[in-house]
Structures are given as C-alpha cells and as structure tokens.
Design an enzyme around this catalytic site. Structure first.
Site, mmCIF file in Angstrom:
data_model
loop_
_atom_site.group_PDB
_atom_site.id
_atom_site.type_symbol
_atom_site.label_atom_id
_atom_site.label_comp_id
_atom_site.label_asym_id
_atom_site.label_seq_id
_atom_site.Cartn_x
_atom_site.Cartn_y
_atom_site.Cartn_z
ATOM 1 C CB SER A 16 -24.574 49.794 -25.272
ATOM 2 O OG SER A 16 -23.500 49.477 -24.438
ATOM 3 C CE LYS A 67 -15.272 44.433 -24.251
ATOM 4 N NZ LYS A 67 -15.039 45.015 -22.917
ATOM 5 C CG ASN A 88 -14.300 49.403 -25.761
ATOM 6 O OD1 ASN A 88 -13.540 50.117 -26.395
ATOM 7 N ND2 ASN A 88 -14.931 49.837 -24.691
ATOM 8 C CG ASP A 103 -13.480 48.410 -21.694
ATOM 9 O OD1 ASP A 103 -14.572 48.996 -21.570
ATOM 10 O OD2 ASP A 103 -13.357 47.284 -22.218
ATOM 11 C CG ASN A 153 -6.614 36.310 -11.305
ATOM 12 O OD1 ASN A 153 -7.741 36.706 -11.035
ATOM 13 N ND2 ASN A 153 -6.387 35.419 -12.263
ATOM 14 C CB THR A 155 -5.761 31.592 -12.463
ATOM 15 O OG1 THR A 155 -7.084 31.115 -12.211
ATOM 16 C CG2 THR A 155 -4.988 30.568 -13.247
ATOM 17 N N GLY A 243 -18.607 50.878 -10.049
ATOM 18 C CA GLY A 243 -18.430 50.348 -11.410
ATOM 19 C C GLY A 243 -19.214 51.114 -12.468
HETATM 20 P P1 NAP Z 1 -13.224 37.756 -17.197
HETATM 21 O O1 NAP Z 1 -12.294 38.077 -18.292
HETATM 22 O O2 NAP Z 1 -14.086 36.555 -17.263
HETATM 23 O O3 NAP Z 1 -12.339 37.675 -15.813
HETATM 24 C C1 NAP Z 1 -12.947 37.280 -14.592
HETATM 25 C C2 NAP Z 1 -11.984 37.532 -13.427
HETATM 26 O O4 NAP Z 1 -12.667 37.246 -12.205
HETATM 27 C C3 NAP Z 1 -10.749 36.628 -13.449
HETATM 28 O O5 NAP Z 1 -9.681 37.317 -12.862
HETATM 29 C C4 NAP Z 1 -11.216 35.471 -12.541
HETATM 30 O O6 NAP Z 1 -10.151 34.771 -11.937
HETATM 31 C C5 NAP Z 1 -11.965 36.230 -11.490
HETATM 32 N N1 NAP Z 1 -12.938 35.404 -10.770
HETATM 33 C C6 NAP Z 1 -14.131 34.946 -11.251
HETATM 34 N N2 NAP Z 1 -14.753 34.243 -10.288
HETATM 35 C C7 NAP Z 1 -13.944 34.257 -9.190
HETATM 36 C C8 NAP Z 1 -14.044 33.701 -7.879
HETATM 37 N N3 NAP Z 1 -15.112 32.994 -7.495
HETATM 38 N N4 NAP Z 1 -13.038 33.928 -7.011
HETATM 39 C C9 NAP Z 1 -11.946 34.668 -7.380
HETATM 40 N N5 NAP Z 1 -11.800 35.210 -8.600
HETATM 41 C C10 NAP Z 1 -12.792 35.006 -9.506
HETATM 42 O O7 NAP Z 1 -14.235 38.975 -16.922
HETATM 43 P P2 NAP Z 1 -14.005 40.533 -17.194
HETATM 44 O O8 NAP Z 1 -14.584 40.887 -18.501
HETATM 45 O O9 NAP Z 1 -12.588 40.863 -16.885
HETATM 46 O O10 NAP Z 1 -15.005 41.176 -16.087
HETATM 47 C C11 NAP Z 1 -14.685 41.109 -14.701
HETATM 48 C C12 NAP Z 1 -15.726 41.919 -13.917
HETATM 49 O O11 NAP Z 1 -15.613 43.291 -14.294
HETATM 50 C C13 NAP Z 1 -17.182 41.519 -14.220
HETATM 51 O O12 NAP Z 1 -17.919 41.640 -13.014
HETATM 52 C C14 NAP Z 1 -17.656 42.573 -15.204
HETATM 53 O O13 NAP Z 1 -19.057 42.826 -15.108
HETATM 54 C C15 NAP Z 1 -16.879 43.784 -14.701
HETATM 55 N N6 NAP Z 1 -16.662 44.769 -15.776
HETATM 56 C C16 NAP Z 1 -17.144 46.013 -15.564
HETATM 57 C C17 NAP Z 1 -16.950 46.990 -16.506
HETATM 58 C C18 NAP Z 1 -17.488 48.353 -16.252
HETATM 59 O O14 NAP Z 1 -17.574 49.131 -17.210
HETATM 60 N N7 NAP Z 1 -17.802 48.686 -15.020
HETATM 61 C C19 NAP Z 1 -16.259 46.686 -17.700
HETATM 62 C C20 NAP Z 1 -15.757 45.392 -17.885
HETATM 63 C C21 NAP Z 1 -15.978 44.441 -16.899
HETATM 64 P P3 NAP Z 1 -9.420 33.528 -12.706
HETATM 65 O O15 NAP Z 1 -8.477 34.168 -13.687
HETATM 66 O O16 NAP Z 1 -8.736 32.803 -11.641
HETATM 67 O O17 NAP Z 1 -10.524 32.753 -13.396
#
Ligand code: NAP
Length: 276
Positions: A16, A67, A88, A103, A153, A155, A243
């Site tokens: 950022s 957040k 955010n 977001d 998902n 979970t 993304g």
């Molecule tokens: P988060 O709250 O930690 O959520 C992670 C998610 O991924 C949960 O649904 C989790 O499932 C799942 N997950 C993690 N490891 C996994 C695996 N090995 N197999 C299956 N599912 C798995 O993270 P978040 O903030 O939502 O971010 C998620 C992704 O989006 C990240 O890669 C982040 O960089 C990306 N993101 C991108 C932007 C953008 O602007 N492009 C913005 C925000 C986030 P469980 O619930 O089962 O643990």
C-alpha cells in the site's frame, strides 16, 4: 501535508505505501498527501485509533489483525462494512472517524466490468472459502443482487456462519469442495489461500475440473499473478480475473475516500505489477 497510513501487524510487507505514494505523485498531489506503514500491535490499537483524530491525519487503511477489532472505536461505520463485520478504510472528517470496507467493491467492480452490467441479478455464484475475504465477497455478492450463493469451504461450519448471516431472499447452500458442481455456476470466486506462494505452485482448490467459456473465474490470490486455478480456467476458455484487480480496485476506493480523486484500474494494476 495530510498523512495517510496503513496499520497492521505485520505491515512491512504491504504494497500500500508504494502504491498510494505512486498514485499521489501521478495525480500531482504528492505534495499534499503522503502515505506510510505503521506497525500497530493489538494492545496498541485503541491508542492508535485515538491518534487518527489528529488534524493532519486524513485516512488510514486497516489490515490483519485489526479489520474487525477496530470497529468498536469508530464513530460511524458504513452499513456494508457493518454487515461484513470488517473495516479496511478509515477517514478522519474533522476528528470524526468513519469506517468503510472497500474489499467488497474489489470483488464486484472487476466482475461488473466483464459482464458490462450494473448488477449481478440472476447470477449463480460458487464462493470458495469462508475467511475474511470470503465474508466480504459474500455480502458484496448479495448487494450486487445475485440469485444463488453456494459456499464451499474446508471447514463447513464457517461457511454456514456466513450463509446464516445473509438475507432470506438469496438462495444459499453450503457444500464440500468435492461436491461442488462447478458447471452450475456463472461465477466462481476463490477466497482461500490455496495456490498462494511460489510462481510454480500448482495447488488449486478445484483440481480436475472442467470450466466453460460462459464462466467467470476470479481468484483473490495475487501472488503468483496467475494461479493454477486461473491457468486451468484460461485453458477451458473461461473469463479470468486476477487477484491483482481486487487489490487494485479496493485501493482505488481508498484513494477516492482519502483524496477525493479518481484513478483508473489500469494505472493501479500497472503500478502493482511492477511491485509484484
Ligand atoms: P483467512 O481469513 O485466513 O481465510 C483463509 C481461507 O482459506 C479459509 O477459508 C481457509 O479454510 C482456507 N484455506 C487455507 N488453507 C487451506 C487449505 N490448505 N485447503 C483448503 N482451504 C484452505 O484469509 P483471508 O484474509 O480471507 O484471505 C484469503 C486469501 O485471499 C489469501 O490468499 C489472501 O492473500 C487473499 N486476499 C486477496 C485480496 C486481494 O485484494 N486480492 C484481499 C484479501 C485477501 P478454513 O476455514 O477451513 O481454515
């Protein structure tokens, strides 16, 4: 000079400061606004929010892990951010702190640009994941008027928490990833971190799946730029959204809130691509 900054812990990896400062320079307002990163630990959050009321602070971006917890200290929270349960973006209006969530726009903006419509009325969406990004996406999709939302998902209870919070008008289901019938959907959005990391990471939340040319496949993961999921979708002729566009669009929303100025997605993604 008006100060803007991002708070988080950790925060040193954030794109950022680079992005905002580059955009401010390109807009010719680099001498009016500056943007930095400030590490704020959870125990320091309340004091950090009090500091945001200073006359020379204009706006603050909020990232992990603040957040949700930051909301309790704000004066006004936008209804969409309230629904999502996360802020955010904070704007200091003469000592009054307003919270927003950009977001959601980062999810919907790039899709509407592809569909060339103003709503997603009638669309069926498969949302993979149930973390913070997925929650923002779910409420954004609801606001955009989709007809069906299916959340897959790892979970399943976390997916159900999201569907339970959505309005009754929207048809919603929770499935396991293995049972997701990908053919049924117009839009597939990955909000898990599966596929994130190295350039040659071949992990995908939907292995051995065939997409089709009428589908939009959007991956929130932005490192690497082209994930295995997007490679597979491209192979099958689907429309892909990277993304980086979500990242860029949410930043455009923040820049608008902080400076009142508009900037194009092309400008922002070019700057981000240099960095990534
Ligand atoms: P988060 O709250 O930690 O959520 C992670 C998610 O991924 C949960 O649904 C989790 O499932 C799942 N997950 C993690 N490891 C996994 C695996 N090995 N197999 C299956 N599912 C798995 O993270 P978040 O903030 O939502 O971010 C998620 C992704 O989006 C990240 O890669 C982040 O960089 C990306 N993101 C991108 C932007 C953008 O602007 N492009 C913005 C925000 C986030 P469980 O619930 O089962 O643990």
């Amino acid at each position: 000079m008006m100060r803007c900054y991002i708070i988080g812990d950790p925060v040193s990896h954030s794109f950022s400061p680079y992005l905002h400062n580059k955009v401010y320079q390109q807009l010719g307002i680099g001498n009016e606004f500056e943007y930095s990163a400030v590490r704020v630990q959870p125990s320091e959050l309340e004091k950090a929010v009090a500091d945001m009321r200073a006359a020379d602070v204009r706006g603050v971006s909020v990232t992990i892990p603040h957040k949700m917890s930051v909301m309790q200290y704000l004066d006004v929270v936008d209804p969409l951010a309230e629904q999502i349960g996360a802020v955010n973006t904070i704007v200091n209006e003469n000592g009054v702190l307003h919270g927003y969530n950009t977001d959601a726009e980062g999810v919907i903006g790039p899709i509407l640009q592809r569909t060339r419509t103003t709503t997603l009325s009638g669309k069926k969406v498969l949302l993979i994941g149930a973390g913070g990004a997925a929650r923002a996406a779910a409420f954004a999709f609801q606001k955009a008027g989709i007809e069906v939302l299916v959340i897959a998902n790892r979970t399943t209870e976390k997916a159900r928490e999201i569907t339970d919070a959505l309005a009754a008008e929207i048809e919603k289901h929770v499935v396991t990833l293995q049972n997701a019938q990908v053919d049924d959907f117009d839009i597939i959005f990955n909000a898990t971190s599966v596929g994130m990391g190295a350039k040659d990471n071949q992990d995908t939340p939907l292995p051995d799946v065939q997409f089709n040319s009428s589908q939009i496949v959007f991956d929130a993961v932005y490192v690497p730029h082209e994930t295995q999921l997007l490679k597979d979708a491209k192979r099958d002729g689907a429309t892909v959204i990277h993304g980086i566009e979500m990242l860029g669009t949410q930043a455009i929303g923040q820049i608008q809130h902080f400076t009142g100025r508009s900037v194009s997605i092309e400008t922002v993604t070019d700057i981000l691509k240099e960095k990534i």
